[in-house]
Design a protein around this motif. Structure first.
Motif, PDB file in Angstrom:
ATOM      1  N   LEU A  20       0.831  -1.206   0.000  1.00  0.00           N
ATOM      2  CA  LEU A  20       0.000   0.000   0.000  1.00  0.00           C
ATOM      3  C   LEU A  20       0.866   1.258   0.000  1.00  0.00           C
ATOM      4  O   LEU A  20       0.541   2.246  -0.663  1.00  0.00           O
ATOM      5  CB  LEU A  20      -0.944   0.007   1.197  1.00  0.00           C
ATOM      6  CG  LEU A  20      -2.111  -0.968   1.117  1.00  0.00           C
ATOM      7  CD1 LEU A  20      -2.824  -1.059   2.461  1.00  0.00           C
ATOM      8  CD2 LEU A  20      -3.086  -0.563   0.020  1.00  0.00           C
ATOM      9  N   GLN A  21       1.973   1.228   0.723  1.00  0.00           N
ATOM     10  CA  GLN A  21       2.897   2.364   0.720  1.00  0.00           C
ATOM     11  C   GLN A  21       3.525   2.549  -0.654  1.00  0.00           C
ATOM     12  O   GLN A  21       3.678   3.685  -1.121  1.00  0.00           O
ATOM     13  CB  GLN A  21       3.980   2.183   1.788  1.00  0.00           C
ATOM     14  CG  GLN A  21       3.441   2.365   3.187  1.00  0.00           C
ATOM     15  CD  GLN A  21       4.427   1.940   4.270  1.00  0.00           C
ATOM     16  OE1 GLN A  21       5.382   1.217   4.012  1.00  0.00           O
ATOM     17  NE2 GLN A  21       4.174   2.396   5.487  1.00  0.00           N
ATOM     18  N   LYS A  22       3.864   1.458  -1.317  1.00  0.00           N
ATOM     19  CA  LYS A  22       4.394   1.538  -2.691  1.00  0.00           C
ATOM     20  C   LYS A  22       3.367   2.190  -3.618  1.00  0.00           C
ATOM     21  O   LYS A  22       3.702   3.021  -4.453  1.00  0.00           O
ATOM     22  CB  LYS A  22       4.731   0.146  -3.235  1.00  0.00           C
ATOM     23  CG  LYS A  22       6.053  -0.390  -2.828  1.00  0.00           C
ATOM     24  CD  LYS A  22       6.326  -1.636  -3.672  1.00  0.00           C
ATOM     25  CE  LYS A  22       6.991  -2.710  -2.880  1.00  0.00           C
ATOM     26  NZ  LYS A  22       7.186  -3.946  -3.628  1.00  0.00           N
ATOM     27  N   GLU A  23       2.136   1.768  -3.467  1.00  0.00           N
ATOM     28  CA  GLU A  23       1.043   2.318  -4.283  1.00  0.00           C
ATOM     29  C   GLU A  23       0.905   3.820  -4.036  1.00  0.00           C
ATOM     30  O   GLU A  23       0.770   4.606  -4.971  1.00  0.00           O
ATOM     31  CB  GLU A  23      -0.259   1.591  -3.952  1.00  0.00           C
ATOM     32  CG  GLU A  23      -1.413   1.922  -4.852  1.00  0.00           C
ATOM     33  CD  GLU A  23      -1.312   1.288  -6.225  1.00  0.00           C
ATOM     34  OE1 GLU A  23      -2.014   1.781  -7.125  1.00  0.00           O
ATOM     35  OE2 GLU A  23      -0.557   0.322  -6.414  1.00  0.00           O
ATOM     36  N   TRP A  24       0.960   4.203  -2.781  1.00  0.00           N
ATOM     37  CA  TRP A  24       0.851   5.620  -2.423  1.00  0.00           C
ATOM     38  C   TRP A  24       2.018   6.409  -3.019  1.00  0.00           C
ATOM     39  O   TRP A  24       1.819   7.466  -3.611  1.00  0.00           O
ATOM     40  CB  TRP A  24       0.808   5.770  -0.900  1.00  0.00           C
ATOM     41  CG  TRP A  24       0.766   7.182  -0.437  1.00  0.00           C
ATOM     42  CD1 TRP A  24      -0.291   8.048  -0.545  1.00  0.00           C
ATOM     43  CD2 TRP A  24       1.819   7.909   0.192  1.00  0.00           C
ATOM     44  NE1 TRP A  24       0.043   9.268  -0.003  1.00  0.00           N
ATOM     45  CE2 TRP A  24       1.338   9.208   0.455  1.00  0.00           C
ATOM     46  CE3 TRP A  24       3.113   7.594   0.568  1.00  0.00           C
ATOM     47  CZ2 TRP A  24       2.112  10.188   1.057  1.00  0.00           C
ATOM     48  CZ3 TRP A  24       3.889   8.561   1.168  1.00  0.00           C
ATOM     49  CH2 TRP A  24       3.373   9.837   1.414  1.00  0.00           C
ATOM     50  N   ARG A  25       3.236   5.894  -2.888  1.00  0.00           N
ATOM     51  CA  ARG A  25       4.420   6.583  -3.453  1.00  0.00           C
ATOM     52  C   ARG A  25       4.318   6.680  -4.969  1.00  0.00           C
ATOM     53  O   ARG A  25       4.674   7.692  -5.564  1.00  0.00           O
ATOM     54  CB  ARG A  25       5.708   5.863  -3.047  1.00  0.00           C
ATOM     55  CG  ARG A  25       6.143   6.181  -1.630  1.00  0.00           C
ATOM     56  CD  ARG A  25       7.547   5.693  -1.331  1.00  0.00           C
ATOM     57  NE  ARG A  25       7.712   4.253  -1.447  1.00  0.00           N
ATOM     58  CZ  ARG A  25       7.506   3.393  -0.457  1.00  0.00           C
ATOM     59  NH1 ARG A  25       7.149   3.816   0.728  1.00  0.00           N
ATOM     60  NH2 ARG A  25       7.667   2.098  -0.651  1.00  0.00           N
ATOM     61  N   HIS A  29       4.035  10.448  -7.441  1.00  0.00           N
ATOM     62  CA  HIS A  29       4.903  10.862  -8.546  1.00  0.00           C
ATOM     63  C   HIS A  29       4.161  10.753  -9.872  1.00  0.00           C
ATOM     64  O   HIS A  29       4.469   9.901 -10.702  1.00  0.00           O
ATOM     65  CB  HIS A  29       6.178  10.017  -8.569  1.00  0.00           C
ATOM     66  CG  HIS A  29       6.967  10.115  -7.308  1.00  0.00           C
ATOM     67  ND1 HIS A  29       7.681  11.240  -6.967  1.00  0.00           N
ATOM     68  CD2 HIS A  29       7.121   9.249  -6.290  1.00  0.00           C
ATOM     69  CE1 HIS A  29       8.257  11.055  -5.793  1.00  0.00           C
ATOM     70  NE2 HIS A  29       7.929   9.846  -5.359  1.00  0.00           N
ATOM     71  N   GLY A  30       3.177  11.594 -10.042  1.00  0.00           N
ATOM     72  CA  GLY A  30       2.494  11.647 -11.327  1.00  0.00           C
ATOM     73  C   GLY A  30       1.046  11.214 -11.324  1.00  0.00           C
ATOM     74  O   GLY A  30       0.381  11.312 -12.347  1.00  0.00           O
ATOM     75  N   GLY A  31       0.560  10.720 -10.220  1.00  0.00           N
ATOM     76  CA  GLY A  31      -0.846  10.321 -10.160  1.00  0.00           C
ATOM     77  C   GLY A  31      -1.743  11.537  -9.952  1.00  0.00           C
ATOM     78  O   GLY A  31      -1.282  12.611  -9.557  1.00  0.00           O
ATOM     79  N   THR A  32      -3.001  11.366 -10.210  1.00  0.00           N
ATOM     80  CA  THR A  32      -3.943  12.457  -9.984  1.00  0.00           C
ATOM     81  C   THR A  32      -4.112  12.681  -8.482  1.00  0.00           C
ATOM     82  O   THR A  32      -3.828  11.790  -7.677  1.00  0.00           O
ATOM     83  CB  THR A  32      -5.325  12.139 -10.591  1.00  0.00           C
ATOM     84  OG1 THR A  32      -5.860  10.996  -9.920  1.00  0.00           O
ATOM     85  CG2 THR A  32      -5.237  11.877 -12.087  1.00  0.00           C
ATOM     86  N   SER A  33      -4.581  13.845  -8.122  1.00  0.00           N
ATOM     87  CA  SER A  33      -4.797  14.138  -6.701  1.00  0.00           C
ATOM     88  C   SER A  33      -5.846  13.178  -6.122  1.00  0.00           C
ATOM     89  O   SER A  33      -5.760  12.787  -4.957  1.00  0.00           O
ATOM     90  CB  SER A  33      -5.210  15.589  -6.493  1.00  0.00           C
ATOM     91  OG  SER A  33      -6.395  15.871  -7.211  1.00  0.00           O
ATOM     92  N   TYR A  34      -6.804  12.780  -6.937  1.00  0.00           N
ATOM     93  CA  TYR A  34      -7.830  11.835  -6.487  1.00  0.00           C
ATOM     94  C   TYR A  34      -7.186  10.490  -6.120  1.00  0.00           C
ATOM     95  O   TYR A  34      -7.463   9.919  -5.064  1.00  0.00           O
ATOM     96  CB  TYR A  34      -8.894  11.642  -7.577  1.00  0.00           C
ATOM     97  CG  TYR A  34      -9.993  10.679  -7.175  1.00  0.00           C
ATOM     98  CD1 TYR A  34     -11.078  11.121  -6.430  1.00  0.00           C
ATOM     99  CD2 TYR A  34      -9.927   9.328  -7.513  1.00  0.00           C
ATOM    100  CE1 TYR A  34     -12.079  10.245  -6.036  1.00  0.00           C
ATOM    101  CE2 TYR A  34     -10.919   8.446  -7.124  1.00  0.00           C
ATOM    102  CZ  TYR A  34     -11.998   8.908  -6.388  1.00  0.00           C
ATOM    103  OH  TYR A  34     -12.978   8.036  -5.999  1.00  0.00           O
ATOM    104  N   ARG A  35      -6.330   9.970  -7.002  1.00  0.00           N
ATOM    105  CA  ARG A  35      -5.662   8.695  -6.755  1.00  0.00           C
ATOM    106  C   ARG A  35      -4.705   8.791  -5.569  1.00  0.00           C
ATOM    107  O   ARG A  35      -4.563   7.850  -4.794  1.00  0.00           O
ATOM    108  CB  ARG A  35      -4.901   8.221  -7.996  1.00  0.00           C
ATOM    109  CG  ARG A  35      -5.813   7.746  -9.070  1.00  0.00           C
ATOM    110  CD  ARG A  35      -6.320   6.371  -8.737  1.00  0.00           C
ATOM    111  NE  ARG A  35      -7.368   6.000  -9.670  1.00  0.00           N
ATOM    112  CZ  ARG A  35      -8.423   5.296  -9.345  1.00  0.00           C
ATOM    113  NH1 ARG A  35      -8.591   4.885  -8.123  1.00  0.00           N
ATOM    114  NH2 ARG A  35      -9.328   5.001 -10.229  1.00  0.00           N
TER     115      ARG A  35
END
Length: 120
Positions: A20-25, A29-35
Motif C-alpha cells: 500500500l505504501q508503494k502504491e501511495w508513493r 509521482h504523477g498520479g492524480t490528486s484523487y488517486r
C-alpha cells in the motif's frame, strides 16, 4: 490462535502495508490528486484495521471502508475497497501458489513473444 499463525498474519499484514505504501508513493509521482488521496486513505484504513483478512473478500472490504471513514462519498469508498482488495488478493495468491505453479508462470513469462506494432 497459535504463535505460528500470528506470525504468518503479521508477516502478511506488514507486506500488505508495504504494498500500500508503494502504491501511495507511485501516485505521489504523477498520479492524480484523487488517486493520491485514495491511496493515502487506503493506507489509513489498513492501519486502523490491523489485518489483511477483511480485504480478501470484496464485499467485506466494501463494508469495512465506510465503517471506518463514514464521511466518504460512494465512489471513493468503491475505489478504496477495490484497491485494498486487489492488493490483498494478489499477496494472498502469491503466498499460496505452489513452487511448481510459480515456476510454470515464470517460464511462460520468459518465453512469451514481445509485442510489436505493425503499420498498416
Amino acid at each position: 490462535m497459535c504463535e505460528t499463525t500470528k506470525k504468518e498474519h503479521a508477516a502478511s499484514f506488514s507486506t500488505f502495508l508495504q504494498e500500500l505504501q508503494k502504491e501511495w508513493r507511485f501516485h505521489q509521482h504523477g498520479g492524480t490528486s484523487y488517486r493520491q488521496k485514495t491511496a493515502e486513505l487506503s493506507l489509513e484504513v489498513a492501519h486502523k484495521v490491523g489485518s489483511i483478512v477483511p480485504f480478501l473478500e470484496s464485499k467485506v472490504a466494501k463494508q469495512t471502508v465506510p465503517r471506518l471513514l463514514p464521511d466518504l462519498d460512494h465512489h471513493r469508498v468503491e475505489d478504496m475497497a477495490k484497491m485494498l482488495h486487489v492488493i490483498a488478493k494478489e499477496l494472498h495468491m502469491n503466498t499460496t501458489l505452489s513452487d511448481e505453479v510459480k515456476s510454470y508462470i515464470q517460464q511462460k513469462r520468459q518465453h512469451r513473444k514481445s509485442l510489436s506494432f505493425v503499420k498498416k
